[in-house]
Every structure is written in structure tokens, then in C-alpha cells.
Design a protein around this motif. Structure first.
Motif, mmCIF file in Angstrom:
data_model
loop_
_atom_site.group_PDB
_atom_site.id
_atom_site.type_symbol
_atom_site.label_atom_id
_atom_site.label_comp_id
_atom_site.label_asym_id
_atom_site.label_seq_id
_atom_site.Cartn_x
_atom_site.Cartn_y
_atom_site.Cartn_z
ATOM 1 N N GLU A 48 0.818 -1.207 0.000
ATOM 2 C CA GLU A 48 0.000 0.000 0.000
ATOM 3 C C GLU A 48 0.855 1.263 0.000
ATOM 4 O OE1 GLU A 48 -2.540 -0.442 3.365
ATOM 5 O OE2 GLU A 48 -3.962 -1.777 2.319
ATOM 6 N N ALA A 49 1.998 1.198 0.672
ATOM 7 C CA ALA A 49 2.896 2.353 0.688
ATOM 8 C C ALA A 49 3.401 2.675 -0.711
ATOM 9 C CB ALA A 49 4.075 2.082 1.626
ATOM 10 N N MET A 50 3.732 1.642 -1.491
ATOM 11 C CA MET A 50 4.190 1.870 -2.860
ATOM 12 C C MET A 50 3.124 2.596 -3.680
ATOM 13 S SD MET A 50 7.233 0.824 -2.965
ATOM 14 C CE MET A 50 8.306 -0.179 -1.920
ATOM 15 N N GLN A 51 1.873 2.233 -3.478
ATOM 16 C CA GLN A 51 0.778 2.891 -4.190
ATOM 17 C C GLN A 51 0.639 4.345 -3.743
ATOM 18 O OE1 GLN A 51 -2.395 0.248 -3.110
ATOM 19 N NE2 GLN A 51 -1.857 -1.309 -4.627
ATOM 20 N N THR A 52 0.812 4.578 -2.458
ATOM 21 C CA THR A 52 0.709 5.940 -1.934
ATOM 22 C C THR A 52 1.829 6.821 -2.476
ATOM 23 O OG1 THR A 52 -0.342 5.145 0.096
ATOM 24 C CG2 THR A 52 0.654 7.339 0.161
ATOM 25 N N ARG B 261 7.568 6.819 4.793
ATOM 26 C CA ARG B 261 8.784 5.987 4.816
ATOM 27 C C ARG B 261 9.185 5.671 6.251
ATOM 28 N NH1 ARG B 261 13.039 7.091 0.297
ATOM 29 N NH2 ARG B 261 14.322 5.219 0.402
ATOM 30 N N ARG B 262 9.062 6.665 7.087
ATOM 31 C CA ARG B 262 9.437 6.479 8.492
ATOM 32 C C ARG B 262 8.546 5.447 9.177
ATOM 33 N NH1 ARG B 262 10.321 11.460 12.826
ATOM 34 N NH2 ARG B 262 11.029 10.179 14.579
ATOM 35 N N SER C 169 10.776 21.852 4.045
ATOM 36 C CA SER C 169 10.345 20.461 3.923
ATOM 37 C C SER C 169 11.580 19.595 3.735
ATOM 38 C CB SER C 169 9.385 20.281 2.746
ATOM 39 O OG SER C 169 10.012 20.603 1.521
ATOM 40 N N ALA C 170 11.440 18.276 3.929
ATOM 41 C CA ALA C 170 12.606 17.395 3.814
ATOM 42 C C ALA C 170 12.182 15.953 3.596
ATOM 43 C CB ALA C 170 13.475 17.484 5.064
ATOM 44 N N LYS C 171 12.875 15.278 2.701
ATOM 45 C CA LYS C 171 12.729 13.844 2.463
ATOM 46 C C LYS C 171 14.053 13.335 1.915
ATOM 47 C CE LYS C 171 10.986 12.120 -1.272
ATOM 48 N NZ LYS C 171 12.263 11.799 -1.976
ATOM 49 N N PHE C 172 14.232 12.010 1.878
ATOM 50 C CA PHE C 172 15.451 11.423 1.331
ATOM 51 C C PHE C 172 15.533 11.661 -0.178
ATOM 52 C CE2 PHE C 172 15.797 7.788 4.690
ATOM 53 C CZ PHE C 172 16.331 8.687 5.595
ATOM 54 N N THR C 173 16.756 11.871 -0.650
ATOM 55 C CA THR C 173 16.976 11.881 -2.103
ATOM 56 C C THR C 173 17.019 10.461 -2.647
ATOM 57 O OG1 THR C 173 19.392 11.784 -1.933
ATOM 58 C CG2 THR C 173 18.372 13.978 -1.941
ATOM 59 N N GLY C 174 17.374 9.524 -1.792
ATOM 60 C CA GLY C 174 17.505 8.124 -2.205
ATOM 61 C C GLY C 174 17.273 7.222 -1.023
ATOM 62 N N SER C 175 18.316 6.506 -0.610
ATOM 63 C CA SER C 175 18.162 5.513 0.452
ATOM 64 C C SER C 175 18.690 5.987 1.798
ATOM 65 C CB SER C 175 18.884 4.219 0.051
ATOM 66 O OG SER C 175 20.237 4.488 -0.256
#
Length: 335
Positions: free
Chosen positions: A237-241, A272-273, A295-301
Motif C-alpha cells: 500500500e505504501a508503494m501505491q501511496t 517511509r518512516r 520540507s525534507a525527504k530522502f533523495t535516495g536511500s
């Protein structure tokens, strides 16, 4: 060829803007490349094939401390294996399509200043630069969607590195790119819908990354792949979101709603968290950036973040907040 028969080819660092990591699961993402960091290959004709080692490939050290520092900076595997796997795949591609490469040989060296293990697609940048050089040297045209697939196969099939198409598509197309990895289209054509977007549509963007090494993407992606393959509901479900967030950001950009983007990027990381066990240092980096209003999120992994900021005053506050934590902050030049 350039002067003196030398061919220089570059591929730039990549930031996953939104939607990642759904790219490996028939999702949707938006990514961009920026020229603050890059990988480059240099080729010239020779009577043989020779791959020249970079600092990352050395086997002689001044001391054990020197060896330890080298491993911390570059890992246990250098870039020569990336070039070897790329050359093998390029030869196979040309043979399959009846392209005669003749007997012309070359020497090749590589360089990269992309920070290691912070989610900026450093390995795929070396491979992409290598393929660009080979295509020019042998005058071989590889369609961009096909080239992205080949570059991915170098890592996944040849080297066993867990990865998705996002990085390779971003670095092949360059600039700002929307990607839809629709399962039906992928099955029919072998690639998704890749749509370049105008970078001027973006709000103010920053990149921040840890100066110390982070966890390699192989560990991260192998874990999530296993959970997805087992059908773990919250992962599916997360992938769909995440895919839906990419569509929402694209719509916001095209409609001129720049102020809506930051909240969607935050939602990408917050989900993700909830799904992953994220290293506390990475969580602190995100929270420190958000404490300024950005705002902030990962660029990758993990190890690097991307986000939006309101104005130069907020960017200055980002630097004042993050740099004492050994986190570099920059305004990316999208290319």
C-alpha cells in the motif's frame, strides 16, 4: 571525438524528488539531476582495452590508518568493476543487434566527485558516463529508454546490486523527469512513460547531505524487496501511496501551485518512516531541516535529503542549523 581523439562523457548526481522508492515496484516518481556533482569517463584510442584505476581502486596504502580511511570513504569495491560490467553489457548489446565494433581498442579512466553512499546515484552515474563514452567512441545509437534498462541490468544482473529504474532514467534523460513505471506498459514495451518537465516549475529547492558515509543502498533495497515479495500489506500500500504523491506533485507543478509541494515531500518521508527502521542520524537530519520551516525527504536511500524552502532567509537558517551537524547544504543547479 574531442581534441587529440579524447572523449569525455559525464553523468550527473540524481535526487529522487518524490515517489521513491516506488520506482522498483511499478510506481511513479519525479527526479532531477544536478551538476554540482558528477561522474566522468575519459577515453582515447589504444591498441588494446585498458581500464585505468581511480583512487577508489588502489591497493597500496601508506599505513593501516590510510587503508581504513580509504575503505570508509570509498567502500570495499572501486569503480573498475562498474566499468568492466558496463563494457560486457555494451558488447552484448551490440552483438545482439548486429553492430560491428571492429577491432578498435581504447583506454578508459573515470572520475567521480559524487558523495559516497548518500543516495545520489554515484554508481549508476559512472555506468551512464561509461555508456555515453562507448556510444560516442563506436558511433552506436542506443534509444534512451533502452539505455536506462541496460544501465540498470549492469547493476542488478551483472553485479547483484539492488536498484530500480529511477536513477538510470533520470541520468539518461537529465533535468527534471516524471516517470510512470506502469506494469502493463513495462510488460509490453520494456519501459515506462518518461516525461521531461521544465525545472523552472519547481519551488526553491535545497540538497543536504552527510559528510560521513551512510548505509549502502544494497542493504536498504534488498530488505524492502523481500518484504514486498512476501506481500506485506503495508509495504504494498505504501508503494501505491508514493506513486500517488508523484502524481500530486506533478499536478501542483503544472498548475503553478508551488506552495503545495513541500507538504507532499514531507508526506513522502513520513510514510517511509512508518515503514522502515531508519537510522536515528537520518531522522535527526530530516527533523533539523524541518525545524527551520523547510520540507525534507530522502533523495535516495538515506544520507542526503531534498526539500523546499521559502526564501533566502530560510536557506541561511538551514545552513546555520545543519552545517554544525557535519551536513553540507547547497542549492542544486539542475541540468
Amino acid at each position: 571525438m574531442e581534441n587529440n581523439g579524447i572523449i569525455r562523457s559525464r553523468a550527473y548526481a540524481r535526487a529522487g524528488f518524490v515517489g521513491n522508492p516506488s520506482d522498483g515496484y511499478n510506481g511513479k516518481t519525479i527526479s532531477f539531476t544536478f551538476d554540482d556533482f558528477y561522474a566522468e569517463t575519459v577515453m582515447y584510442e589504444a591498441p588494446y582495452i585498458e581500464l585505468l584505476p581511480n583512487r577508489r581502486d588502489r591497493s597500496i596504502y601508506n599505513s593501516l590508518d590510510d587503508l581504513e580511511q580509504s575503505v570508509r570513504e570509498c567502500g570495499y569495491y572501486g569503480g573498475i568493476r562498474l566499468l568492466q560490467a558496463s563494457l560486457k553489457r555494451f558488447r552484448e548489446y551490440c552483438r545482439k543487434r548486429g553492430v560491428d565494433l571492429g577491432s578498435k581498442g581504447f583506454a578508459m579512466r573515470y572520475f567521480s566527485n559524487i558523495p559516497h553512499h548518500v543516495g545520489m546515484a554515484g554508481s549508476s552515474a559512472i555506468i551512464t558516463a561509461c555508456f555515453r563514452g562507448l556510444a560516442r567512441f563506436y558511433d552506436v545509437d542506443i534509444p534512451r529508454p533502452e539505455l536506462a534498462n541496460i544501465i540498470l541490468s549492469v547493476e542488478t544482473d551483472e553485479l547483484g546490486i539492488g536498484a530500480g529504474l529511477q536513477d538510470r532514467v533520470a541520468q539518461v534523460y537529465q533535468g527534471l523527469t516524471y516517470m510512470d513505471f506502469n506494469k502493463a506498459k513495462m510488460a509490453q514495451t520494456g519501459y515506462g512513460d518518461y516525461v521531461p518537465l521544465d525545472p523552472s516549475l519547481l519551488p526553491n529547492i535545497y540538497i543536504a547531505f552527510k559528510r560521513e558515509l551512510s548505509e549502502g543502498s544494497e542493504v536498504f533495497h534488498n530488505d524492502i524487496r523481500a518484504r514486498f515479495n512476501l506481500g506485506e500489506r503495508k509495504v504494498v500500500e505504501a508503494m501505491q501511496t508514493w506513486a500517488g504523491l508523484a502524481d500530486q506533485v506533478r499536478a501542483a507543478l503544472l498548475e503553478g501551485r508551488k506552495n503545495d509541494v513541500g507538504e507532499l515531500l514531507n508526506a513522502n518521508f513520513d510514510l517511509r518512516r512508518r515503514i522502515y527502521a531508519i537510522h536515528p542520524d537520518n531522522i535527526r537530519m530530516v527533523e533539523a531541516a524541518r525545524s527551520t520551516g523547510a520540507s525534507a525527504k530522502f533523495t535516495g536511500s538515506g544520507g542526503a535529503i531534498v526539500g523546499t524552502y521559502a526564501d533566502d532567509a530560510m536557506f541561511a537558517e538551514l545552513k546555520q542549523t545543519l552545517e554544525p551537524l557535519s551536513i553540507a547544504v547547497l542549492k542544486p543547479n539542475i541540468i
